[in-house]
Write a protein that holds these residues in place. Structure first.
Motif, short mmCIF file in Angstrom:
data_model
loop_
_atom_site.label_atom_id
_atom_site.label_comp_id
_atom_site.label_asym_id
_atom_site.label_seq_id
_atom_site.Cartn_x
_atom_site.Cartn_y
_atom_site.Cartn_z
N ALA A 46 -43.15 63.99 32.04
CA ALA A 46 -42.13 64.47 31.10
C ALA A 46 -42.32 63.91 29.70
O ALA A 46 -41.76 64.46 28.74
CB ALA A 46 -40.73 64.11 31.61
N GLY A 47 -43.09 62.84 29.56
CA GLY A 47 -43.31 62.21 28.26
C GLY A 47 -44.71 62.44 27.73
O GLY A 47 -44.94 63.29 26.87
N LEU A 48 -45.67 61.69 28.25
CA LEU A 48 -47.04 61.74 27.73
C LEU A 48 -47.69 63.11 27.87
O LEU A 48 -48.19 63.67 26.90
CB LEU A 48 -47.89 60.68 28.46
N ALA A 195 -29.37 59.64 32.62
CA ALA A 195 -28.71 60.89 32.21
C ALA A 195 -27.20 60.70 32.10
O ALA A 195 -26.43 61.67 32.16
CB ALA A 195 -29.03 62.00 33.20
N LYS A 196 -26.77 59.46 31.92
CA LYS A 196 -25.35 59.15 31.85
C LYS A 196 -24.72 59.78 30.61
O LYS A 196 -25.31 59.76 29.52
CB LYS A 196 -25.16 57.63 31.83
N GLY A 197 -23.52 60.32 30.76
CA GLY A 197 -22.86 61.00 29.67
C GLY A 197 -22.68 60.16 28.43
O GLY A 197 -22.92 60.61 27.30
N SER A 198 -22.26 58.91 28.58
CA SER A 198 -22.03 58.03 27.43
C SER A 198 -23.32 57.75 26.68
O SER A 198 -23.32 57.61 25.45
CB SER A 198 -21.38 56.72 27.89
N VAL A 199 -24.41 57.67 27.41
CA VAL A 199 -25.72 57.43 26.79
C VAL A 199 -26.14 58.65 25.99
O VAL A 199 -26.60 58.54 24.84
CB VAL A 199 -26.78 57.07 27.85
N LYS A 200 -25.98 59.83 26.56
CA LYS A 200 -26.35 61.05 25.85
C LYS A 200 -25.49 61.25 24.60
O LYS A 200 -25.99 61.69 23.56
CB LYS A 200 -26.25 62.25 26.78
N ARG A 201 -24.23 60.88 24.68
CA ARG A 201 -23.36 60.98 23.50
C ARG A 201 -23.80 60.01 22.42
O ARG A 201 -23.80 60.35 21.22
CB ARG A 201 -21.90 60.74 23.90
N TRP A 208 -30.39 62.23 17.61
CA TRP A 208 -31.33 62.81 18.57
C TRP A 208 -30.87 64.18 19.05
O TRP A 208 -29.68 64.42 19.25
CB TRP A 208 -31.47 61.89 19.79
N LYS A 209 -31.83 65.07 19.27
CA LYS A 209 -31.59 66.36 19.93
C LYS A 209 -32.01 66.18 21.38
O LYS A 209 -33.17 65.87 21.66
CB LYS A 209 -32.42 67.47 19.29
N ILE A 210 -31.09 66.34 22.31
CA ILE A 210 -31.41 65.99 23.69
C ILE A 210 -31.42 67.21 24.61
O ILE A 210 -30.80 68.23 24.33
CB ILE A 210 -30.43 64.93 24.25
N GLU A 211 -32.15 67.05 25.70
CA GLU A 211 -32.13 68.05 26.77
C GLU A 211 -32.15 67.34 28.11
O GLU A 211 -32.78 66.28 28.25
CB GLU A 211 -33.31 69.02 26.65
N ALA A 212 -31.42 67.90 29.06
CA ALA A 212 -31.44 67.40 30.43
C ALA A 212 -32.51 68.15 31.19
O ALA A 212 -32.55 69.39 31.15
CB ALA A 212 -30.08 67.59 31.08
N ILE A 213 -33.38 67.42 31.86
CA ILE A 213 -34.44 68.03 32.65
C ILE A 213 -34.41 67.42 34.06
O ILE A 213 -33.80 66.36 34.26
CB ILE A 213 -35.82 67.84 32.00
N LYS A 219 -32.83 61.34 41.78
CA LYS A 219 -32.02 61.59 40.59
C LYS A 219 -32.03 63.06 40.25
O LYS A 219 -33.11 63.67 40.17
CB LYS A 219 -32.53 60.78 39.39
N ARG A 220 -30.87 63.62 40.03
CA ARG A 220 -30.78 65.07 39.73
C ARG A 220 -31.34 65.36 38.34
O ARG A 220 -32.02 66.36 38.14
CB ARG A 220 -29.33 65.53 39.83
N GLU A 221 -31.03 64.49 37.37
CA GLU A 221 -31.44 64.74 35.99
C GLU A 221 -32.03 63.49 35.35
O GLU A 221 -31.77 62.37 35.79
CB GLU A 221 -30.23 65.18 35.13
#
Length: 230
Positions: A46-48, A195-201, A208-213, A219-221
């Motif tokens: 998902a990264g490199l 993928a914790k909500g507080s972290v994404k906020r 940052w522009k974020i996406e859940a994958i 782990k679901r996301e």
């Protein structure tokens, strides 16, 4: 640095690869569902791999939050073998492992001597120095806290692999993510298992522009974030 290393216990994860458990934080260094499996999914695929396919770069500057067992660095250096890519790899780690602990890890048990030597060299190199591991991979390990880390500049890719927010909430704040955002290149991407909500906020609030994958097994996301995202 003023720090006390936590007590670590060896733990075998579901894919047979080892990690450490820290009782005082109730945290494992890697997923209990598979250490190598998780690192390959979250940071390599998902990264490199994603960054390479998106930008076809010749060089990549990577920053890892939490060098830990060295697994992410090892998989990264292994991934680019037999390619023309060059990587400058930075990492911040406050709680360094001992050589005795490193020798307990089984990541290279089924690998050839070249890979075994690569893994050991990543750990044998001195801290706080720039070291050429091989012509393709340069390593700079900083023994430091994330909150007071050294500025790098023009980071292309971040592996955010700190312990979970429940264990170290001070590492998942808006201030931390803003600091990282300001240290990125225009192509900058960050990946994390969290993928914790507080972290994404917190990430969104810092630009940052974020996406859940889809996440790794167990782990679901997971989260991938961009400085700019089309």
């Amino acid at each position: 640095m003023n720090k006390i290393n936590p007590k670590r216990e060896l733990f075998t994860t579901a894919d047979g690869s080892s990690t450490f458990f820290v009782a005082q934080w109730d945290e494992h260094y890697h997923s209990i569902h598979g250490a190598i499996q998780e690192s390959n999914h979250v940071f390599i695929a998902a990264g490199l791999k994603y960054f390479i396919e998106k930008y076809q770069p010749q060089t990549i500057k990577i920053y890892e939050v939490g060098f830990g067992t060295g697994l992410n660095a090892f998989l990264t250096a292994s991934y680019i073998q037999n390619t023309s890519l060059k990587i400058e790899y930075y990492a911040s780690e406050a709680y360094t492992l001992t050589l005795q602990e490193i020798e307990l890890l089984n990541y290279t048990d089924q690998m050839d001597d070249v890979q075994k030597d690569l893994f050991l060299k990543l750990h044998d190199t001195p801290w706080n120095e720039k070291v050429e591991i091989n012509p393709q991979f340069t390593l700079i390990k900083q023994n430091e806290f994330l909150e007071t880390r050294s500025t790098i500049g023009n980071i292309d890719l971040i592996y955010f692999d700190a312990f979970a927010p429940s264990a170290q909430p001070e590492l998942w704040t808006e201030a931390i993510f803003e600091n990282l955002y300001n240290d990125m290149s225009e192509k900058g991407i960050l990946v994390t298992y969290c993928a914790k909500g507080s972290v994404k906020r917190a990430m969104k609030s810092s630009g940052w522009k974020i996406e859940a994958i889809p996440g790794p097994p167990g782990k679901r996301e997971m989260t991938r974030a961009f400085v700019h995202h089309e």
